[in-house]
Design a protein around this motif. Structure first.
Motif, short mmCIF file in Angstrom:
data_model
loop_
_atom_site.label_atom_id
_atom_site.label_comp_id
_atom_site.label_asym_id
_atom_site.label_seq_id
_atom_site.Cartn_x
_atom_site.Cartn_y
_atom_site.Cartn_z
N LYS A 23 0.78 -1.09 -0.03
CA LYS A 23 -0.03 0.00 0.07
C LYS A 23 0.88 1.31 0.08
N VAL A 24 0.33 2.27 -0.64
CA VAL A 24 1.16 3.62 -0.75
C VAL A 24 0.67 4.39 0.34
N GLU A 25 1.83 4.83 1.27
CA GLU A 25 1.40 5.74 2.60
C GLU A 25 2.33 6.85 2.44
N LYS A 26 1.88 8.10 3.17
CA LYS A 26 2.78 8.96 3.47
C LYS A 26 3.95 8.63 4.48
N PRO A 27 5.13 8.92 4.22
CA PRO A 27 6.16 8.41 5.38
C PRO A 27 5.99 9.32 6.68
N VAL A 28 6.43 8.96 7.64
CA VAL A 28 6.57 9.46 8.92
C VAL A 28 7.66 9.01 9.60
N TYR A 29 7.87 9.60 10.82
CA TYR A 29 9.32 9.20 11.68
C TYR A 29 9.16 7.90 12.08
N ALA A 30 8.09 7.58 12.73
CA ALA A 30 7.76 6.24 13.28
C ALA A 30 6.33 5.73 13.02
N ARG A 31 6.26 4.62 12.35
CA ARG A 31 5.05 3.97 12.28
C ARG A 31 4.82 2.67 13.07
N LEU A 32 4.09 2.79 13.98
CA LEU A 32 3.95 1.89 15.01
C LEU A 32 2.61 1.16 15.16
N VAL A 33 2.43 -0.24 14.93
CA VAL A 33 1.43 -1.01 14.80
C VAL A 33 1.40 -2.05 15.73
N ASP A 34 0.47 -2.08 16.92
CA ASP A 34 0.59 -3.36 17.82
C ASP A 34 1.72 -3.24 18.31
N CYS A 35 2.28 -2.50 18.96
CA CYS A 35 3.57 -2.22 19.87
C CYS A 35 3.38 -2.02 20.99
N SER A 36 3.97 -2.73 21.86
CA SER A 36 3.47 -2.86 23.47
C SER A 36 4.23 -1.63 23.74
N LEU A 37 5.13 -1.09 23.48
CA LEU A 37 6.07 0.09 24.26
C LEU A 37 7.25 0.27 23.20
N ILE A 38 7.56 1.48 22.90
CA ILE A 38 8.79 2.21 22.35
C ILE A 38 9.13 3.30 23.19
N ARG A 39 10.37 3.22 23.71
CA ARG A 39 10.86 4.45 24.58
C ARG A 39 11.93 5.41 23.67
N PHE A 40 11.70 6.54 23.76
CA PHE A 40 12.60 7.52 23.15
C PHE A 40 13.16 8.27 24.26
N GLU A 41 14.84 8.33 24.45
CA GLU A 41 15.30 9.08 25.34
C GLU A 41 16.37 9.96 24.71
N ASP A 42 16.00 11.30 25.03
CA ASP A 42 17.09 12.35 24.65
C ASP A 42 17.16 12.39 23.01
#
Length: 662
Positions: free
Chosen positions: A410-429
């Motif tokens: 499928k054609v989608e517009k890109p983003v920094y993060a595409r997250l589907v059914d992810c229990s946790l993603i942590r960003f630090e600094d």
């Protein structure tokens, strides 16, 4: 002895010496007539007999001759006692030594000669390497030292690739595979690649053999053709012995459709789930379809100080259960100090629904100039108490710039993060960019949120920020548990965050208090229209049962009683509301000076807004300005706070206190 790097890199593949370098030489293959002696035979005879004194005597004899292609040179005396003691010590450790000289390399430069042997001394389970160095004295090699290395601290078995085409014009897969397999048969070691371009495909089947080049720009492994795999991991062992691939480049050349490293077979095979635990160090991947591909989980990957550029996907991991076949999850990934650029579809694409997926870490990396998605992660529900995805201290610049990318056809517009059914993603600094969230949780710590926005966020997703920082742009999505900075760098204007609801009323801040509007009494507004709020039973502040209803006609601009602020102060503000009907008005701190950007008041649930900033110049008339668009609007106001402090620390501590000042 000053030997340059090129002059000391020769090889022996199999039993025949194939030297290269500045001025190559090799030992005679036959025993010459006395008094000249063949060094290879000297070593073999001395070690087989176990009589080190014979070796010393012959090496140090003035009659000893080194046979080369084009010259014979005498070897001067060099004190036999030191060599004799060394060999006696070796013989004492291993008992009677049986030597099998399987490989060696012989090179000469302008100022010295290095002779390396890689024999296997089979004694008490040890395998040792032997290195003999000569110095050039008056045009003749003079014995300098004998070095014996124990593999406890160094790979004793080394094969080097040189008798293959290094210009990339010929497929050298067979020669390279033969050298690799020879190392496997000898128990392991390091396969060394000199500078050059090697068109090849190599299957790695042992955890005991490492790969190393002469530098990631000097040694280039080139895909044989479209869709070809350059390196294929096919380890049939579930151990945690890590295979290291270092100091080389992997490229698709002019036809960027190859795969740099693939774990496992093209068609699923037994034991494919064990093909993990590979470490890439100082490796450059370029002009490929996929740089690293792990199609069936294959837990365990380390990427350290590498370069990824010009590929459709830099790192692709998939782990989906298949009927009747075991499958490992795609977790346990550590990427550090690595640069990613020009990924057309995605920098990282992970789809791992197998139980246990997690412990995926990117730290101190640079992601820049990638037209596609940076993190495309699906079905990563970290269960069994494993760590989740962590992105720490990573650069984010000029990513997701393409008009579109292809995701699952499928054609989608890109983003920094595409997250589907992810229990946790942590960003630090890490400066976080636009997000697409479906049934996923994002938490940030010490992150700049200037670029953050949610393009899509469903009801099952959550965004939460701790010690948030923001210096430009509109209010970021998600709830802020604590703040560090909420103001623009230039000009001196602030932004608002969504903060936790206030837990108590406090009179401890009376000296700093400028505006305190509680919801238990009517609020008078001035502006383009004069209006007074009405009391409603819809409370948010602790201990109160009411809030104030504000209804605005189209185009209205209203504000409560203004206050004066002094240059050099740090202000903190709170605004509690929920949207009830009609259009969404906007809120800003303004008047004689515009102090904050406008924030839409559009949430139907109770929300606590807040922020802080520096007052750059005197502002004699400041208040909470409400601007209504072309349609009427109704909101409930739960309270307003504006406080002025002497320091940023005081303003921050108030916002993070959970208190409402009265």
């Amino acid at each position: 002895m000053a030997l340059n790097r090129r002059s000391v890199m020769g090889t022996l593949i199999g039993a025949a010496a194939v030297p290269f370098g500045d001025t190559p030489v090799r030992l005679s293959n036959t025993i010459p007539a006395a008094p000249a002696l063949n060094m290879l035979e000297v070593f073999r005879n001395a070690f087989n007999s176990g009589r080190s004194e014979d070796l010393c005597a012959q090496l140090c004899s003035p009659d000893f001759r080194l046979r080369t292609w084009n010259e014979s040179a005498g070897v001067g005396r060099d004190g036999p006692a030191g060599i004799n003691n060394l060999l006696n010590s070796l013989r004492g450790r291993l008992g009677r030594i049986a030597a099998s000289v399987a490989a060696g390399q012989f090179l000469i430069s302008s100022d010295g000669l290095l002779v390396r042997y890689f024999p296997q001394f089979n004694g008490n389970g040890h395998t040792l390497s032997l290195e003999i160095t000569f110095l050039m004295a008056s045009g003749a090699p003079k014995l300098n030292e004998i070095r014996i290395t124990d593999p406890v601290s160094f790979d004793a078995t080394v094969a080097q690739i040189v008798d293959v085409a290094v210009d990339g014009r010929r497929d050298v897969s067979d020669e390279v595979q033969a050298a690799y397999d020879a190392l496997v048969r000898r128990g392991g070691g390091t396969l060394l690649f000199p500078p050059g371009l090697f068109r090849m495909s190599l299957t790695l089947g042992s955890r005991n053999v490492q790969l190393r080049g002469a530098g990631r720009l000097a040694t280039q492994l080139l895909a044989r053709g479209p869709g070809e795999v350059v390196l294929r991991g096919a380890y049939r062992s579930g151990t945690w012995d890590v295979v290291t691939i270092a100091d080389l480049g992997i490229t698709g050349g002019d036809n960027p459709t190859g795969i740099g490293f693939r774990a496992g077979n093209d068609i699923a095979a037994d034991d494919d789930e064990f093909v993990g635990r590979t470490r890439f160090e100082n490796v450059r991947f370029a002009n490929l379809d996929i740089c690293i591909h792990r199609p069936r989980g294959q837990i365990g990957l380390i990427v350290d100080t590498c370069q990824f550029e010009d590929a459709r996907v830099h790192l692709a991991v998939s782990a989906r259960q298949q009927a009747g076949r075991p499958l490992m999850h795609g977790g346990n990934i550590l990427v550090q100090g690595t640069h990613f650029q020009r990924a057309r579809d995605a920098v990282v694409r992970i789809d791992s629904s197998v139980t246990g997926s997690g412990q995926i870490t990117f730290q101190d990396c640079i992601m820049e100039s990638n037209p596609g998605i940076v993190f495309d992660i699906r079905n990563l529900n970290a269960v069994d108490s494993v760590p989740a995805v962590l992105v720490s201290r990573c650069w984010n610049e000029q990513n997701a710039t393409a008009a579109s990318v292809t995701v699952d056809g499928k054609v989608e517009k890109p983003v920094y993060a595409r997250l589907v059914d992810c229990s946790l993603i942590r960003f630090e600094d890490t400066p976080v960019g636009p997000l697409v969230l479906r049934n996923s949780v994002v938490r940030t710590l010490d992150c700049s949120l200037d670029q953050l926005k949610t393009v899509v966020q469903d009801a099952g997703s959550l965004v939460e920020h701790t010690r948030a920082r923001m210096f430009s742009g509109p209010m970021p999505p998600g709830r802020v548990t604590s703040v560090e900075a909420t103001y623009l760098v230039s000009p001196g204007r602030g932004v608002s965050f969504t903060l936790p609801h206030r837990t108590a009323l406090s009179s401890a801040y009376r000296d700093a208090l400028k505006i305190s509007v509680r919801a238990d009494r009517a609020i008078a507004f001035s502006g383009t229209v004069a209006t007074v709020t009405g009391l409603v039973e819809d409370a948010l502040l602790p201990g109160l049962a009411t809030s104030q209803r504000l209804t605005l006609p189209p185009g209205a601009q209203v504000f409560p009683q203004p206050v004066a602020l002094t240059a050099g102060q740090w202000i903190a503000w709170l605004y509690l509301y929920r949207h009830v009907a009609g259009a969404a008005p906007t809120l800003s701190l303004t008047g004689s000076a515009g102090l904050t950007v406008e924030t839409p008041l559009d949430d139907p649930e109770w929300r606590t807004l807040g922020g802080m900033m520096f007052v750059p110049s005197d502002a004699p008339s400041i208040s909470f300005w409400h601007r209504c668009p072309a349609a009427s609007a109704t909101i409930h106001i739960g309270g307003m706070n504006l406080l002025a402090f002497a320091t940023r620390q005081q303003a921050r501590d108030f916002l993070n206190s959970g208190l409402f000042a009265v």
